[in-house]
Design a protein around this motif. Structure first.
Motif, mmCIF file in Angstrom:
data_model
loop_
_atom_site.group_PDB
_atom_site.id
_atom_site.type_symbol
_atom_site.label_atom_id
_atom_site.label_comp_id
_atom_site.label_asym_id
_atom_site.label_seq_id
_atom_site.Cartn_x
_atom_site.Cartn_y
_atom_site.Cartn_z
ATOM 1 N N THR A 295 48.470 56.247 67.032
ATOM 2 C CA THR A 295 49.574 55.975 67.953
ATOM 3 C C THR A 295 49.080 55.137 69.134
ATOM 4 N N ALA A 296 47.904 55.511 69.638
ATOM 5 C CA ALA A 296 47.319 54.757 70.742
ATOM 6 C C ALA A 296 47.030 53.317 70.321
ATOM 7 N N VAL A 297 46.525 53.156 69.100
ATOM 8 C CA VAL A 297 46.190 51.813 68.620
ATOM 9 C C VAL A 297 47.441 50.936 68.544
ATOM 10 N N VAL A 298 48.512 51.493 67.992
ATOM 11 C CA VAL A 298 49.703 50.673 67.790
ATOM 12 C C VAL A 298 50.367 50.341 69.131
ATOM 13 N N LEU A 299 50.106 51.174 70.137
ATOM 14 C CA LEU A 299 50.633 50.896 71.469
ATOM 15 C C LEU A 299 49.804 49.848 72.205
ATOM 16 N N MET A 300 48.485 49.990 72.098
ATOM 17 C CA MET A 300 47.599 49.128 72.888
ATOM 18 C C MET A 300 47.251 47.842 72.147
ATOM 19 N N TYR A 301 47.176 47.938 70.823
ATOM 20 C CA TYR A 301 46.831 46.761 70.020
ATOM 21 C C TYR A 301 47.914 46.563 68.974
ATOM 22 N N SER A 302 47.484 46.413 67.726
ATOM 23 C CA SER A 302 48.441 46.303 66.632
ATOM 24 C C SER A 302 47.760 46.870 65.391
ATOM 25 N N ILE A 303 48.533 47.073 64.340
ATOM 26 C CA ILE A 303 47.942 47.598 63.105
ATOM 27 C C ILE A 303 48.356 46.741 61.922
ATOM 28 N N SER A 304 47.475 46.733 60.921
ATOM 29 C CA SER A 304 47.797 46.104 59.642
ATOM 30 C C SER A 304 47.056 46.910 58.573
ATOM 31 N N PRO A 305 47.445 46.783 57.321
ATOM 32 C CA PRO A 305 46.929 47.693 56.288
ATOM 33 C C PRO A 305 45.404 47.736 56.189
ATOM 34 N N TYR A 306 44.735 46.643 56.457
ATOM 35 C CA TYR A 306 43.295 46.651 56.223
ATOM 36 C C TYR A 306 42.490 46.687 57.520
ATOM 37 N N SER A 307 43.106 47.168 58.593
ATOM 38 C CA SER A 307 42.400 47.166 59.880
ATOM 39 C C SER A 307 41.679 48.486 60.159
ATOM 40 N N GLY A 308 41.689 49.405 59.193
ATOM 41 C CA GLY A 308 41.030 50.688 59.403
ATOM 42 C C GLY A 308 39.539 50.565 59.629
ATOM 43 N N LEU A 309 38.931 49.562 58.992
ATOM 44 C CA LEU A 309 37.475 49.417 59.071
ATOM 45 C C LEU A 309 36.999 49.288 60.509
ATOM 46 N N VAL B 208 43.579 56.582 60.925
ATOM 47 C CA VAL B 208 44.022 56.092 62.233
ATOM 48 C C VAL B 208 45.201 55.139 62.028
ATOM 49 N N VAL B 209 45.023 54.217 61.086
ATOM 50 C CA VAL B 209 46.061 53.217 60.827
ATOM 51 C C VAL B 209 47.355 53.889 60.332
ATOM 52 N N ILE B 210 47.205 54.859 59.446
ATOM 53 C CA ILE B 210 48.400 55.546 58.934
ATOM 54 C C ILE B 210 49.144 56.250 60.072
ATOM 55 N N GLY B 211 48.384 56.882 60.962
ATOM 56 C CA GLY B 211 49.017 57.513 62.124
ATOM 57 C C GLY B 211 49.817 56.503 62.929
ATOM 58 N N GLY B 212 49.238 55.306 63.062
ATOM 59 C CA GLY B 212 49.929 54.240 63.782
ATOM 60 C C GLY B 212 51.232 53.855 63.098
ATOM 61 N N LYS C 240 51.802 44.958 62.592
ATOM 62 C CA LYS C 240 52.871 45.675 63.284
ATOM 63 C C LYS C 240 52.395 46.159 64.656
ATOM 64 N N THR C 241 53.338 46.160 65.581
ATOM 65 C CA THR C 241 53.039 46.782 66.870
ATOM 66 C C THR C 241 54.342 47.372 67.411
ATOM 67 N N ILE C 242 54.222 48.193 68.424
ATOM 68 C CA ILE C 242 55.415 48.792 69.019
ATOM 69 C C ILE C 242 55.663 48.150 70.370
ATOM 70 N N ILE D 198 53.038 55.735 61.172
ATOM 71 C CA ILE D 198 54.032 56.807 61.299
ATOM 72 C C ILE D 198 54.742 56.703 62.653
ATOM 73 N N SER D 199 53.962 56.446 63.699
ATOM 74 C CA SER D 199 54.578 56.241 65.014
ATOM 75 C C SER D 199 55.528 55.041 64.989
ATOM 76 N N PHE D 200 55.059 53.996 64.317
ATOM 77 C CA PHE D 200 55.865 52.778 64.199
ATOM 78 C C PHE D 200 57.202 53.098 63.526
ATOM 79 N N TRP D 201 57.150 53.860 62.480
ATOM 80 C CA TRP D 201 58.368 54.242 61.756
ATOM 81 C C TRP D 201 59.284 55.099 62.621
ATOM 82 N N LEU D 202 58.680 56.095 63.241
ATOM 83 C CA LEU D 202 59.491 56.991 64.068
ATOM 84 C C LEU D 202 60.188 56.208 65.179
#
Ligand SMILES: Nc1ncnc2c1ncn2[C@@H]1O[C@H](COP(=O)(O)OP(=O)(O)OP(=O)(O)O)[C@@H](O)[C@H]1O
Ligand SMILES: [Mg+2]
Lengths: 287, 241
Positions: free
Chosen positions: A207-221, A41-45, A121-123, A47-51
């Motif tokens: 993608t939904a996570v990075v839009l609605m919240y934020s992501i960081s490397p260890y937030s997958g749990l 999930v986090v990696i998908g986020g 990171k967030t978008i 990738i969206s962040f990068w794009l």
């Protein structure tokens, strides 16, 4: 107040269904548990962040790209991680899949930290922060977008599973792989495709996570836990019930937050998780 | 068409088949009979590729089967109805049948085959939109046979399809099998507890005991020879009368 609890509960619940649906598919078809689901999930986020950051692609429009990239990653994961598990006797595969994907978390999370640093990171899209009045309640625009995306993705998944030969072969394999293989269905190929789809769905949730919240490397749990709770609500391996299970979790969580306060949001889910395992291990919606 | 020679099969350390040999020629109905635990299902599961022989030969149309995966063997034209009732319960009758035509060459002709299966067993058509899990035992058995037929096999393996059905249903099922054989000339290997009916349907028979073939011959000879009948299935034949 009640209306707001319901509204937010429904929104978050539908989003939870998106987070969990890939894991449910994987478990339903292969009877493997992918503890690293949250990391995907986090990696998908990311990738969206990068794009978005590098190419300026709108996160909602980046979802098809995320799906394709994550699908390919899912194929690789099947080849490297799940396929070797077939050496084990059937009864030992589930446990071993949990161990090996637990190890996978460490690899993935560190890879992510290496690629994107450990900053949060967030978008921030042009429409981030915009709200829409819905039945007198202020709802973020991105949340509504995520709901639309979830309906589209789950709808397409449903059509794929029920209308295409490949989809039907996935369903058949999930129910009885021996009978399926007697019909000429290549079980390994079916597993491969199912794993690709599972990881792709995790990516879309990212993608939904990075839009609605934020992501960081260890937030997958956190997303893994949500997925697990939804799976237990739905009944393990039941794909269709995931939607209702996500809704149930979202609503109960919001109710818990209202009654107990925001600190207890995660606790509500975990307590329900344990209660349901004890009282209704077949899931909330089993007949 | 199918040739099995000196096949040994093990479950772990336990030897389930000992030097089993049998042949099925094109267009024949052959039955495999014997008491519980004799190794009949093991033989069929070996043909389909679920079990690998420790030694011996399994050949179909001249090709060795022993290294192929189950789905490859299905593609070569072998279809099996297993002992356990294995319909896809959460899928409709129609979806079950459609999956039967999963493989390329069967898929192209699935509409014709479906019409034919429906004609053979109208109850499947009536219930085509119903979940397979809601069918009665006899209907599920018919569905399994129909699903196997949808793949247009050259060789059909049937493992105790009459098990648990009422005598009337068994009779109908066997009548259907006979019709299928008459109209298509399909080669059939039939495992049965219901010895009398199996022998009436079959051209030839093999008798298995403790993992080995102990007798073979024309089905008619088995039927007429009281001695053989009493020796191998005294009780069963009485029950069938
Ligand atoms: N999965 C298994 N593991 C270990 N032993 C097995 C297994 N399946 C069958 N066996 C043993 O192999 C022998 C042959 O079994 P098989 O199922 O082939 O018999 P069968 O002739 O089909 O009997 P039935 O009429 O009861 O179906 C039996 O002794 C059985 O106990
Ligand atoms: Mg048997």
């Amino acid at each position: 107040m009640i209306a707001q609890i319901i509204m937010y509960g429904v929104i978050i619940g539908i989003f939870y269904a998106l987070v969990a649906v890939g894991l449910s598919l994987l478990f339903g078809v292969m009877k493997y548990m992918n503890i690293a689901h949250g990391s995907f999930v986090v990696i998908g986020g990311y990738i969206s962040f990068w794009l978005f950051n590098l190419l300026g692609i709108d996160p909602f429009l980046s979802i098809p790209f995320v799906l394709v990239i994550m699908f390919v990653i899912g194929l690789i994961v099947y080849g490297l991680v799940f396929s070797p598990l077939k050496r084990f006797a059937e009864g030992q595969r589930l446990g071993n899949s949990m161990l090996i994907t637990f190890g996978l978390i460490l690899v993935l999370d560190n890879l992510v930290a290496f690629l994107w640093t450990s900053d949060v990171k967030t978008i921030t899209a042009p429409y981030s922060g915009q709200v829409i009045q819905l039945l007198g309640i202020r709802v973020p625009f991105t949340s509504l977008g995520v709901i639309g995306v979830t309906f589209a993705i789950i709808g397409i998944l449903h059509l794929f599973l029920s209308r295409t030969y490949i989809g039907q072969s996935i369903k058949a394999t999930a129910q009885d792989w021996e009978a399926a293989s007697l019909l000429g269905i290549n079980i390994n190929r079916t597993y491969l495709i199912a794993c690709g789809i599972s990881v792709a769905l995790a990516g879309a949730a990212g993608t939904a996570v990075v839009l609605m919240y934020s992501i960081s490397p260890y937030s997958g749990l956190e997303w893994m836990l949500i997925s697990m709770i939804v799976l237990v609500f739905a009944g393990l391996g039941k794909i269709r019930e995931v939607f209702l299970a996500g809704l149930a979790l979202g609503l109960l969580e919001q109710l818990g937050v209202f009654l107990l306060g925001g600190h207890y949001r995660a606790v509500v889910g975990l307590v329900l998780f344990v209660l349901i395992l004890i009282l209704r291990p077949q899931g909330l919606f089993a007949k | 068409m199918l040739e099995i020679k000196d096949v040994d099969v093990y479950y772990g350390d336990l030897r389930a088949l000992t030097e089993v040999s049998l042949t099925v020629n094109k267009g024949e109905i052959v039955t495999l009979i014997g008491s519980n635990g004799a190794g009949k299902s093991t033989t069929l599961r070996t043909i389909c590729g679920f079990l690998r022989p420790a030694s011996g030969v399994v050949r179909f149309s001249g090709q060795s089967l022993v290294t192929h995966a189950v789905h490859r063997i299905a593609e070569m034209g072998i279809s099996m109805v297993t002992e356990e009732k294995r319909v896809f319960r959460d899928m409709t009758v129609f979806e079950n049948l459609r999956l039967g035509a999963f493989m390329g060459k069967a898929r192209k002709r699935k509409d014709e085959t479906l019409d034919w299966v429906y004609k053979m067993s109208p109850v499947l058509q009536e219930r085509s939109r119903q979940k397979a899990g809601t069918l009665s035992g006899g209907e599920q058995q018919m569905l399994l046979v129909g699903r196997a037929l949808m793949s247009q096999p050259e060789l059909l393996l049937l493992d105790e399809i009459s098990f648990g059905l009422s005598p009337l249903l068994v009779k109908n099922l066997f009548k259907t099998i006979k019709e299928i054989h008459m109209s298509t000339g399909m080669t059939i290997l039939l495992v049965e507890q219901n010895v009398h009916m199996a022998l009436e349907l079959a051209d030839r028979a093999y008798v298995m005991e403790s993992g080995a073939v102990v007798a073979e011959g024309q089905a008619a000879d088995f039927l007429s020879s009281k001695q053989i009948k009493d020796a191998y299935f005294g009780v069963t034949t009485e029950e069938c009368r």
